[in-house]
Design a protein around this motif. Sequence first.
Motif, short mmCIF file in Angstrom:
data_model
loop_
_atom_site.label_atom_id
_atom_site.label_comp_id
_atom_site.label_asym_id
_atom_site.label_seq_id
_atom_site.Cartn_x
_atom_site.Cartn_y
_atom_site.Cartn_z
N GLN A 56 0.83 -1.20 0.00
CA GLN A 56 0.00 0.00 0.00
C GLN A 56 0.87 1.25 0.00
OE1 GLN A 56 -2.37 0.89 3.56
NE2 GLN A 56 -4.14 1.04 2.21
N LEU A 64 -4.96 6.33 -1.54
CA LEU A 64 -4.31 5.02 -1.39
C LEU A 64 -4.32 4.26 -2.70
CD1 LEU A 64 -5.82 3.81 1.99
CD2 LEU A 64 -3.52 4.67 1.59
N TYR A 65 -3.25 3.55 -2.96
CA TYR A 65 -3.18 2.64 -4.11
C TYR A 65 -2.24 1.50 -3.78
CZ TYR A 65 1.25 4.83 -5.51
OH TYR A 65 2.54 5.28 -5.54
N TRP A 66 -2.33 0.44 -4.58
CA TRP A 66 -1.56 -0.78 -4.34
C TRP A 66 -0.73 -1.10 -5.58
CZ3 TRP A 66 -1.68 -3.52 0.23
CH2 TRP A 66 -2.64 -3.13 1.14
#
Length: 75
Positions: A56, A64-66
């Motif tokens: 993350q 937020l991003y993965w």
Amino acid sequence: MAYEFAQVEGDFMSLRESDLKSVLPNRMLFQAFLEQLRTGHQVLLTDVPSIPLLIQDRDEWGNLYWPILAGQSCG
């Protein structure tokens, strides 16, 4: 389901057939399963991945991003 993102295994090179027999799809050979992992058609979730495939992060606006980690040992 985003909580599962941190459980995606990325260290495909250290996977052993004997450890995965119980999770292999019916009639799928181990090598075929590894190829499915490498191409993203399957994922392997584990409580504590050897090397998580996704970590993350936040962008400059705080979203937020993965991302998929570059240079993973995905074979």
